[in-house]
Write a protein that holds these residues in place. Structure first.
Motif, short mmCIF file in Angstrom:
data_model
loop_
_atom_site.label_atom_id
_atom_site.label_comp_id
_atom_site.label_asym_id
_atom_site.label_seq_id
_atom_site.Cartn_x
_atom_site.Cartn_y
_atom_site.Cartn_z
N ASP A 78 0.84 -1.19 0.00
CA ASP A 78 0.00 0.00 0.00
C ASP A 78 0.88 1.25 0.00
N THR A 112 0.30 4.16 0.85
CA THR A 112 0.10 5.00 2.04
C THR A 112 0.78 4.41 3.28
N ARG A 137 4.16 3.08 3.07
CA ARG A 137 5.51 2.78 2.61
C ARG A 137 6.57 3.39 3.53
N THR A 142 4.98 2.94 9.68
CA THR A 142 3.54 2.82 9.38
C THR A 142 3.14 1.36 9.24
N TRP A 188 -6.86 0.11 -0.68
CA TRP A 188 -5.73 -0.54 -1.32
C TRP A 188 -6.15 -1.86 -1.96
#
Length: 269
Positions: free
Chosen positions: A143, A145, A147, A151, A221
């Motif tokens: 995903d 968002t 990377r 996270t 995703w």
């Protein structure tokens, strides 16, 4: 306890699954496999995720073995496969998996990759399309968002609160086998892998599977993965989290069988 014993059984036979080793590109590679059920159905290859091994995928292997020959290779440095000198990135794991397929002389397979294994499976389908009959991406990481290591680890931490506690001993054994440094390096390779470049090149019919409670692969995703692949469908398993292939083996196996059956009608006329 029965599932835990099954997962930890290798290299001893259990539930029809046996272990064997073959030299693949100079690396002693372990594979857990089922007997051929004699149905004439294509083989299914299960590719495990980051930090783990074939062990946690054994419930799905048993569920599929009634109708398909099932193979569970341990990626280099994980499970019972030998440790290479360094840690493999996605491209190196993909090349090793392609060499493993050649070593086994398998016909075109249905390959199912879970989590980081989905990144490897997608790369295999994109870069070695002659080997893949159908593709299943279960809980695919990558995903954009998420990377960053921070996270992604945060999402996995949330997921641990939603998974069955019986999976913990299996995870700990797999991390012990691989070693924390290899796990950390593989995480970095996953974060740096632009899976989209492989997804748009996939030609095989594809099923994208996620659990409805999966924090690692949010719905946006999952839908983007399916949109990027020309011939993709989705399956969302209610109640399951990221380890959907382990905790919902019957539902995932049913989805795999439907995909293979539909693909066979097209390819075989």
């Amino acid at each position: 306890m029965a599932e835990l014993r099954l997962a930890m059984a290798a290299p001893q036979p259990a539930a029809g699954l046996t272990s064997e080793w073959r030299l693949v590109d100079g690396l002693r590679t372990h594979t857990r496999r089922s007997p051929d059920p004699g149905t004439g159905a294509p083989p299914v290859v299960l590719v495990h995720g980051l930090a783990v091994s074939h062990r946690y995928l054994t419930p799905l292997a048993v569920a599929l073995a009634r109708t398909h020959p099932v193979y569970l290779p341990d990626l280099p440095g994980f499970g019972l496969t030998a440790h290479p000198a360094g840690t493999y990135d996605v491209a190196q794991h993909t090349a090793h998996l392609a060499a493993w397929l050649r070593a086994y002389r398998l016909p075109r397979v249905c390959v199912l990759g879970h989590s980081f294994g989905a990144e490897v499976a997608a790369a295999l389908a994109a870069r070695h399309p002659e080997t893949v009959r159908a593709l299943v991406l279960a809980g695919p990481t990558g995903d954009p968002t998420a990377r960053s290591r921070r996270t992604l680890l945060g999402r996995w931490l949330v997921d641990t609160l939603r998974e069955a506690k019986a999976q913990a001993p299996i995870l700990l054994r797999d991390v012990w086998d691989a070693g924390p440094r290899r796990v950390a390096a593989t995480l970095s390779y996953s974060v740096g892998n632009a899976i989209e470049a492989d997804l748009v090149r996939v030609e095989a019919p594809t099923l994208v599977v996620t659990g409805a409670r999966d924090p690692v692969v949010p719905p946006a995703w999952r839908d983007e993965v399916a949109r990027l692949i020309p011939h993709a469908r989705t399956l969302v398993v209610p109640g399951a989290a990221h380890n959907v292939a382990t905790t919902a083996p019957a539902e995932v196996a049913a989805g795999v069988r439907r995909l293979i059956a539909d693909t066979s009608r097209v390819l075989d006329g």
